[in-house]
Scaffold this motif. Structure first.
Motif, PDB file in Angstrom:
ATOM      1  N   ILE A   1      59.853 -18.293  36.821  1.00  0.00           N
ATOM      2  CA  ILE A   1      60.729 -19.274  36.531  1.00  0.00           C
ATOM      3  C   ILE A   1      61.392 -19.790  37.339  1.00  0.00           C
ATOM      4  N   PHE A   2      61.625 -21.345  37.530  1.00  0.00           N
ATOM      5  CA  PHE A   2      62.694 -22.033  38.381  1.00  0.00           C
ATOM      6  C   PHE A   2      63.793 -22.728  37.740  1.00  0.00           C
ATOM      7  N   SER A   3      64.934 -22.238  37.849  1.00  0.00           N
ATOM      8  CA  SER A   3      65.902 -22.788  36.787  1.00  0.00           C
ATOM      9  C   SER A   3      67.088 -23.515  37.662  1.00  0.00           C
ATOM     10  N   ASP A   4      67.408 -24.491  37.124  1.00  0.00           N
ATOM     11  CA  ASP A   4      68.671 -25.157  37.934  1.00  0.00           C
ATOM     12  C   ASP A   4      69.917 -24.497  37.675  1.00  0.00           C
ATOM     13  N   GLU A   5      70.537 -24.229  38.743  1.00  0.00           N
ATOM     14  CA  GLU A   5      72.025 -23.682  38.502  1.00  0.00           C
ATOM     15  C   GLU A   5      72.733 -23.683  37.432  1.00  0.00           C
ATOM     16  N   LEU A   6      72.535 -25.147  37.039  1.00  0.00           N
ATOM     17  CA  LEU A   6      73.765 -25.783  36.056  1.00  0.00           C
ATOM     18  C   LEU A   6      73.063 -25.817  34.752  1.00  0.00           C
ATOM     19  N   ASN A   7      71.882 -25.251  34.426  1.00  0.00           N
ATOM     20  CA  ASN A   7      71.455 -25.049  33.214  1.00  0.00           C
ATOM     21  C   ASN A   7      72.262 -24.496  32.260  1.00  0.00           C
ATOM     22  N   HIS A   8      72.039 -24.825  30.923  1.00  0.00           N
ATOM     23  CA  HIS A   8      72.753 -24.399  30.004  1.00  0.00           C
ATOM     24  C   HIS A   8      72.791 -22.915  29.628  1.00  0.00           C
ATOM     25  N   ALA A   9      73.754 -22.284  29.029  1.00  0.00           N
ATOM     26  CA  ALA A   9      73.756 -20.990  28.943  1.00  0.00           C
ATOM     27  C   ALA A   9      72.705 -20.428  28.107  1.00  0.00           C
ATOM     28  N   SER A  10      72.208 -21.181  27.155  1.00  0.00           N
ATOM     29  CA  SER A  10      71.103 -20.828  26.190  1.00  0.00           C
ATOM     30  C   SER A  10      69.677 -20.808  27.053  1.00  0.00           C
ATOM     31  N   ILE A  11      69.626 -21.499  28.214  1.00  0.00           N
ATOM     32  CA  ILE A  11      68.686 -21.586  28.924  1.00  0.00           C
ATOM     33  C   ILE A  11      68.610 -20.190  29.818  1.00  0.00           C
ATOM     34  N   VAL A  12      69.773 -20.096  30.500  1.00  0.00           N
ATOM     35  CA  VAL A  12      70.098 -18.785  31.215  1.00  0.00           C
ATOM     36  C   VAL A  12      69.646 -17.565  30.543  1.00  0.00           C
TER      37      VAL A  12
ATOM     38  N   SER B   1      59.660 -12.790  33.031  1.00  0.00           N
ATOM     39  CA  SER B   1      59.465 -13.267  34.300  1.00  0.00           C
ATOM     40  C   SER B   1      60.528 -13.162  35.326  1.00  0.00           C
ATOM     41  N   LYS B   2      59.907 -13.467  36.654  1.00  0.00           N
ATOM     42  CA  LYS B   2      61.439 -13.428  37.644  1.00  0.00           C
ATOM     43  C   LYS B   2      61.849 -14.729  37.566  1.00  0.00           C
ATOM     44  N   THR B   3      63.167 -14.996  37.779  1.00  0.00           N
ATOM     45  CA  THR B   3      63.607 -16.178  37.682  1.00  0.00           C
ATOM     46  C   THR B   3      64.398 -16.499  39.005  1.00  0.00           C
ATOM     47  N   TYR B   4      64.015 -17.649  39.602  1.00  0.00           N
ATOM     48  CA  TYR B   4      64.631 -18.061  40.821  1.00  0.00           C
ATOM     49  C   TYR B   4      65.628 -19.230  40.565  1.00  0.00           C
TER      50      TYR B   4
ATOM     51  N   LYS C   1      53.689 -21.007  37.565  1.00  0.00           N
ATOM     52  CA  LYS C   1      55.076 -21.233  37.601  1.00  0.00           C
ATOM     53  C   LYS C   1      55.473 -22.232  36.523  1.00  0.00           C
ATOM     54  N   ILE C   2      56.890 -21.794  36.160  1.00  0.00           N
ATOM     55  CA  ILE C   2      57.412 -23.144  35.077  1.00  0.00           C
ATOM     56  C   ILE C   2      59.026 -23.474  35.809  1.00  0.00           C
ATOM     57  N   VAL C   3      59.260 -24.735  35.809  1.00  0.00           N
ATOM     58  CA  VAL C   3      60.405 -25.216  36.319  1.00  0.00           C
ATOM     59  C   VAL C   3      61.343 -25.630  34.861  1.00  0.00           C
ATOM     60  N   VAL C   4      62.554 -25.145  34.787  1.00  0.00           N
ATOM     61  CA  VAL C   4      63.249 -25.393  33.666  1.00  0.00           C
ATOM     62  C   VAL C   4      64.385 -26.201  34.057  1.00  0.00           C
ATOM     63  N   THR C   5      64.722 -27.144  33.170  1.00  0.00           N
ATOM     64  CA  THR C   5      65.965 -28.110  33.637  1.00  0.00           C
ATOM     65  C   THR C   5      66.446 -28.724  32.413  1.00  0.00           C
ATOM     66  N   ASP C   6      67.922 -28.853  32.249  1.00  0.00           N
ATOM     67  CA  ASP C   6      68.460 -29.600  31.329  1.00  0.00           C
ATOM     68  C   ASP C   6      68.143 -31.080  31.745  1.00  0.00           C
ATOM     69  N   THR C   7      68.335 -32.050  30.970  1.00  0.00           N
ATOM     70  CA  THR C   7      67.729 -33.611  31.457  1.00  0.00           C
ATOM     71  C   THR C   7      69.051 -34.106  31.728  1.00  0.00           C
ATOM     72  N   ILE C   8      70.185 -33.946  30.778  1.00  0.00           N
ATOM     73  CA  ILE C   8      71.632 -34.363  31.044  1.00  0.00           C
ATOM     74  C   ILE C   8      72.346 -33.090  31.163  1.00  0.00           C
ATOM     75  N   PHE C   9      72.991 -32.855  32.052  1.00  0.00           N
ATOM     76  CA  PHE C   9      73.567 -31.589  32.066  1.00  0.00           C
ATOM     77  C   PHE C   9      75.069 -31.628  31.546  1.00  0.00           C
TER      78      PHE C   9
END
Ligand code: PMP
Length: 376
Positions: free
Chosen positions: A121-132, A140-143, A165-173
């Motif tokens: 999983i690739f996750s934006d550092e500012l993603n919401h706590a529920s994504i984290v 999965s390993k998360t980068y 791979k899966i990229v995970v992001t908020d669309t509006i942060f």
């Protein structure tokens, strides 16, 4: 032990308390007998108390009663849950959809369900706590990639070349009010054969004439794009949805623990969400009013020299420096009968005042906020 921990929190100015409103949620709220203009709500379209939603809830309560009694997979589902999912899939132009009890339950259920130990999983550092938390619950390993930093993401994706791979992001942060670079993210995902998971919590009812971020960027849903959104913000209701291919929805329905092991939402809540979708689809002026108000407020804030931290949406953070100063600004606003809470670590790295503007605010509300900030 806990008393000492609480004392330390208080000492650092990081202790939080719940404020109980004496009234309905809206642009004016009351605490302790005083009225405040409310800039803290995610009710972007002012639908939370809309007569259409209230009527739907009342009618459904009379027809279906209240409690759902069990999870949907046992006996808790109703035709309204199904109707809501059909409406969501039409709205989002996806093959299928699935309702969840909350956005938090959706992210912590869907992400572990669609990933496994062979996936990265690739996750934006500012993603919401529920994504984290969803990433933590997955096997999965998360980068974590730097916020909206496509070259950092690509670098990490190249390192993991042989994995799914899966990229995970908020669309509006949610704390910064900026928008994920969706076209570029989709391009990267396409070239790496990755899935793209979008959290549309703050984009639903806000971006792309209300339809969300894909529509905003003039993009189409794809089988490898998985969208999650909430009914709890611009749609004024509660709950969340997954909108994706039929395969992804069927798999999730059979594997997301927050779906399988949790009592369904009351049917009247599904009815309210349906009502909100009807309003957004049939009444463009709601979303237009939101953006008009957003423009007025952003101009006002920039005009008095506020740093709005790159906000592009109705979520407008104001840079206020350290915790102490942030609390001082928040207290000043409270004194002026404006409720715009201080957001502090650990929710964000950098303290700020987070303003949420809605379609229901008046010009007078906006001027009052700008005027109060100008004084400090
Ligand atoms: N995702 C994001 C980006 C959010 O901001 C929130 C709510 N703050 C959620 C998910 C969770 O949604 P809910 O409040 O419906 O649990």
């Amino acid at each position: 032990m806990f008393a000492e921990k609480v004392r330390l929190l208080k000492e650092k100015g990081l202790f939080r308390t719940i404020k109980d409103r004496d009234c309905f949620q809206g642009t004016k709220i009351k605490f302790g007998g005083r009225e405040f203009v409310n800039f803290s709500s995610n009710d972007y379209l002012g639908l939370a108390n809309h007569p259409h939603l209230i009527e739907k809830v009342k009618k459904t309560l009379d027809e279906c009663g209240y409690g759902a009694g069990a999870s949907r997979l046992l006996s808790g589902g109703s035709r309204l849950h199904r109707e809501l999912e059909e409406r969501v899939s039409q709205f989002k132009e996806t093959e299928s959809a699935l309702a969840f009890n909350s956005g938090y339950a959706a992210n912590t259920g869907i992400i572990p369900a669609i990933s496994d130990e062979d996936m990265i999983i690739f996750s934006d550092e500012l993603n919401h706590a529920s994504i984290v938390d969803g990433c933590r619950l997955s096997r999965s390993k998360t980068y974590v990639y730097r916020h909206r930093d496509l070259s950092h993401l690509e670098e990490l994706m190249k390192k993991a070349n042989h994995s799914q791979k899966i990229v995970v992001t908020d669309t509006i942060f949610s704390m910064d009010g900026d928008i994920a670079p969706l076209r570029e993210l989709a391009e990267l995902c396409r070239s790496h054969g990755a899935f793209l998971y979008l959290d549309e919590a703050h984009s639903t009812g806000v971006l792309g004439e209300g339809k969300g971020s894909l529509s905003h960027f003039d993009m189409k849903p794809e089988p490898w794009i998985i969208q999650m959104g909430t009914f709890s913000k611009a749609l004024g209701s509660t709950g969340a949805f997954l909108a994706a291919s039929s395969d992804a929805v069927e798999w999730t329905l059979n594997n997301a623990r927050s779906f399988i092991y949790s009592t369904a939402l009351p049917a009247c809540v599904a009815a309210a969400s349906l009502g909100a979708l009807e309003l957004v689809e049939n009444n463009r002026s709601l979303v237009e009013k939101l953006w008009l108000n957003r423009q007025k407020l952003a101009e006002g804030l920039l005009g008095i020299g506020c740093d709005i931290m790159g906000s592009e949406t109705p979520i407008i953070p104001i840079r206020t420096g350290d915790v102490e100063n942030t609390l001082r600004v928040s207290a000043h606003l409270l004194e002026k009968s404006i409720y715009a809470p201080a957001i502090r670590p650990p929710t964000v790295k950098e303290s700020r005042i987070r303003i949420n503007i809605t379609a229901a605010h008046t010009d007078e509300d906006i001027q009052r906020l700008v005027g109060a900030l100008e004084q400090i």
